[in-house]
Design an enzyme around this catalytic site. Sequence first.
Site: not given
Length: 511
Positions: A265-267, A269-270
Amino acid sequence: MERPVRVRFAPSPTGPLHIGGVRTALYNYLFARRHGGAMILRIEDTDSQRFVPGAEQYIMDSLRWCGIEIDEGVGVGGPHAPYRQSERRAIYLKYATELVEAGWAYYAFDTAEELDALRREAEARGEAFAYNYAVRGRLATSLALPAEEVRARIERGDQWVIRFRMPENEVVKMDDLIRGHVEVNTSTLDDKVLYKSADALPTYHLANIVDDHLMEISHVIRGEEWLPSLPLHYLLYRAFGWEASRPEFAHLPLLLKPTGGGKLSKRDGDKMGFPVFPLFWTSPTTGETAHGYREDGYLPQAFINMLALLGWNPGTEQELFTMQELVDSFSLDRVSKSGARFQPDKARWFNAQYLHRMNEQELAALYQPILRAHGIEVADEVAGKAAGIMKERAQLLTELWDLTSFFFVAPDTYEEKQARKYWKGQNPAILAELRGVLASIDDFSLENTERIVRAWIEERGYGMGQVMNTLRLALVGAGKGPGMYDVTAFIGREECLRRIDRLIATLQPGE
Ligand code: GLU
């Protein structure tokens, strides 16, 4: 006769394209090219509530950056145009009503409030509400209401949907090119909505099947999240009488978090500092932004190479593949069933492999925009040379500026640690002497300068490290950089002298 290979990438423009989506597009593309077939881009924008402006353009820009070429579809046109489902809305109602007439579907008039109430009642009993064979005969449907009433409700403009009449207790037998044979009992499935009068639009399931049929799609290659829809899709092909031309299906494994469990998920990645989107994205509604591989300094060739191997393997040790090599080796039977774990280090490793193999001309083309963004205007050769000297130390294009800025900008401050260590004792005097030596060199080439300076150091009996590090302080301002003669040759004699003068004039030597 073998049917011609026609595959489609069918994203919904609900936000930026996730790298899992890019991989789906890539596998479709590789499969199409491998079999001399056509790659189609269809935009599935029938869910008006989830539509995000700019997402379609983002999808097209991403595919272009990756080198995934579209033969037919949105932005290109073709014999089955339009390829944007919202522009095909006139097509779908006819198919939905055809299913009603054949008994494969029915009208349902339940309001949102009524459905909510049904859900709450089921919850109170500790059950989950399913709109299925058990309830459709006693709710407000064309299966329960008299025909005149159904007609009257439709005529007076009541809102309705058309639902698929999922058979009761039948085993649907399916074959997937990756997962093999799959069987599902229909009693576990609900009656999905196919069409909604409220916005005069089909849902994903109906539009997807109708369009795959009309566009003569031979293979559906898509993410595993669509596997639960496969029984319905099989039954829709049967209901329409299109079984003979039903496409083959291949459901791709999920991309998993670097830590293993769960979908990437994008999370993630962050948290771990890597992008999960191909290009930088700004949400047009919330202004929220997301990192992209392109802006973070990845090369599209490396990005594609890395993605290709997330879920597919060539059966050999080979890791580096050009797009053409991928086309030549790709096959669906080497796509794995299990999820592929994303590894950020491996992504950087791939990028480094490509970066390190680039010649100065290729590097110049990539580096010039970064230099310009820093206000540096130089010839391509100069840009390529600087990047070429330092490329081995970079994994990402964006790291090049930090690695090479001293080639273009004289230091105006000096790294404290380095200054404390070398700007003291004899060194300032030796540097002043070295200035004289450098000033007398006419042929300032790397080799010649090195020869002369070395001879001078030996003759004077100075410490090589002391002299070179003091010179580095003057020219680079820090303890980093390539060999000193790379720097002297690059910036040239006058600039060397200027930087030496500046250090002498501005920095007070230590004890
Ligand atoms: N529109 C669907 C998506 O966004 C397409 C699924 C499919 O390929 O059938 O993923």
